[in-house]
Design a protein around this motif. Structure first.
Motif, PDB file in Angstrom:
ATOM      1  N   ASP A  86     -14.507  20.770   9.116  1.00  0.00           N
ATOM      2  CA  ASP A  86     -13.712  20.194  10.192  1.00  0.00           C
ATOM      3  C   ASP A  86     -12.440  19.509   9.725  1.00  0.00           C
ATOM      4  O   ASP A  86     -11.711  18.951  10.542  1.00  0.00           O
ATOM      5  N   ARG A  87     -12.159  19.529   8.433  1.00  0.00           N
ATOM      6  CA  ARG A  87     -10.952  18.874   7.933  1.00  0.00           C
ATOM      7  C   ARG A  87      -9.713  19.574   8.474  1.00  0.00           C
ATOM      8  O   ARG A  87      -9.689  20.797   8.628  1.00  0.00           O
ATOM      9  N   VAL A  88      -8.689  18.792   8.766  1.00  0.00           N
ATOM     10  CA  VAL A  88      -7.447  19.359   9.292  1.00  0.00           C
ATOM     11  C   VAL A  88      -6.855  20.350   8.303  1.00  0.00           C
ATOM     12  O   VAL A  88      -6.426  21.432   8.660  1.00  0.00           O
ATOM     13  N   VAL A  89      -6.824  19.980   7.038  1.00  0.00           N
ATOM     14  CA  VAL A  89      -6.378  20.892   5.999  1.00  0.00           C
ATOM     15  C   VAL A  89      -7.635  21.558   5.463  1.00  0.00           C
ATOM     16  O   VAL A  89      -8.501  20.897   4.911  1.00  0.00           O
ATOM     17  N   ALA A  90      -7.738  22.838   5.668  1.00  0.00           N
ATOM     18  CA  ALA A  90      -8.978  23.544   5.375  1.00  0.00           C
ATOM     19  C   ALA A  90      -9.354  23.459   3.910  1.00  0.00           C
ATOM     20  O   ALA A  90      -8.541  23.660   3.023  1.00  0.00           O
ATOM     21  N   ALA A  91     -10.589  23.141   3.690  1.00  0.00           N
ATOM     22  CA  ALA A  91     -11.165  23.159   2.355  1.00  0.00           C
ATOM     23  C   ALA A  91     -11.917  24.473   2.216  1.00  0.00           C
ATOM     24  O   ALA A  91     -12.276  25.101   3.208  1.00  0.00           O
ATOM     25  N   PRO A  92     -12.170  24.895   1.001  1.00  0.00           N
ATOM     26  CA  PRO A  92     -12.958  26.119   0.844  1.00  0.00           C
ATOM     27  C   PRO A  92     -14.382  25.882   1.355  1.00  0.00           C
ATOM     28  O   PRO A  92     -14.867  24.756   1.363  1.00  0.00           O
ATOM     29  N   ASP A  93     -15.029  26.953   1.801  1.00  0.00           N
ATOM     30  CA  ASP A  93     -16.424  26.841   2.207  1.00  0.00           C
ATOM     31  C   ASP A  93     -17.266  26.551   0.974  1.00  0.00           C
ATOM     32  O   ASP A  93     -17.205  27.286  -0.013  1.00  0.00           O
ATOM     33  N   LEU A  94     -18.013  25.470   1.029  1.00  0.00           N
ATOM     34  CA  LEU A  94     -18.892  25.102  -0.081  1.00  0.00           C
ATOM     35  C   LEU A  94     -20.330  25.122   0.393  1.00  0.00           C
ATOM     36  O   LEU A  94     -20.625  24.758   1.529  1.00  0.00           O
ATOM     37  N   VAL A 140     -10.594  18.524  -2.928  1.00  0.00           N
ATOM     38  CA  VAL A 140     -11.956  18.659  -2.398  1.00  0.00           C
ATOM     39  C   VAL A 140     -12.956  17.897  -3.261  1.00  0.00           C
ATOM     40  O   VAL A 140     -13.816  17.180  -2.740  1.00  0.00           O
ATOM     41  N   GLU A 141     -12.843  18.028  -4.582  1.00  0.00           N
ATOM     42  CA  GLU A 141     -13.809  17.361  -5.465  1.00  0.00           C
ATOM     43  C   GLU A 141     -13.757  15.845  -5.294  1.00  0.00           C
ATOM     44  O   GLU A 141     -14.791  15.183  -5.270  1.00  0.00           O
ATOM     45  N   ALA A 142     -12.558  15.296  -5.164  1.00  0.00           N
ATOM     46  CA  ALA A 142     -12.414  13.852  -4.968  1.00  0.00           C
ATOM     47  C   ALA A 142     -12.998  13.433  -3.625  1.00  0.00           C
ATOM     48  O   ALA A 142     -13.671  12.396  -3.519  1.00  0.00           O
ATOM     49  N   TYR A 143     -12.755  14.230  -2.589  1.00  0.00           N
ATOM     50  CA  TYR A 143     -13.308  13.933  -1.265  1.00  0.00           C
ATOM     51  C   TYR A 143     -14.830  13.935  -1.311  1.00  0.00           C
ATOM     52  O   TYR A 143     -15.472  13.024  -0.798  1.00  0.00           O
ATOM     53  N   VAL A 144     -15.414  14.963  -1.932  1.00  0.00           N
ATOM     54  CA  VAL A 144     -16.872  15.071  -2.002  1.00  0.00           C
ATOM     55  C   VAL A 144     -17.453  13.862  -2.730  1.00  0.00           C
ATOM     56  O   VAL A 144     -18.417  13.244  -2.254  1.00  0.00           O
TER      57      VAL A 144
END
Length: 86
Positions: free
Chosen positions: A67-75, A36-40
Motif C-alpha cells: 500500500d505504499r505510495v511509492v511501490a516497493a517490490p513484492d516481498l 525497503v530494507e530500512a522501512y522493514v
C-alpha cells in the motif's frame, strides 16, 4: 531537487508560504524514498516494541509495503524475515 509545480500547488492549497511548502514536500519525498530494507527494519522494531509477535508482524509489513505510495517490490514473509535478521 524539489518540483516547483508541486511546491506551488501545496502552497496554494494549504496557505503555506512557498518556503514552508518546499519543506513539507521535501519531508514527504524523503519519507517515501526510504529504502525497503530500512522501512522493514524500522517497522519491525516499532511493532515489536508495541508488543506484536513476529508471526503477525511479517504479514503486516508485507501488506503495508503493498500500500505504499511509492511501490516497493513484492516481498514474501520469508524475505521480510531475512531483512530483519539477515
Amino acid at each position: 531537487m524539489t518540483d516547483a509545480d508541486l511546491v506551488s500547488r501545496v502552497a496554494l492549497t494549504t496557505g503555506l508560504s512557498p518556503s514552508e511548502a518546499a519543506r513539507v514536500v521535501d519531508d514527504v519525498l524523503a519519507w517515501y524514498s526510504e529504502p525497503v530494507e530500512a522501512y522493514v527494519r524500522r517497522r519491525h522494531a516499532a511493532l515489536q516494541t508495541a508488543g506484536h509477535r513476529n508471526e503477525e508482524i511479517y504479514g503486516r509489513i508485507v501488506a503495508e509495503l503493498r500500500d505504499r505510495v511509492v511501490a516497493a517490490p513484492d516481498l514474501t514473509e520469508r524475505q521480510v524475515r531475512r531483512i530483519v535478521y539477515g
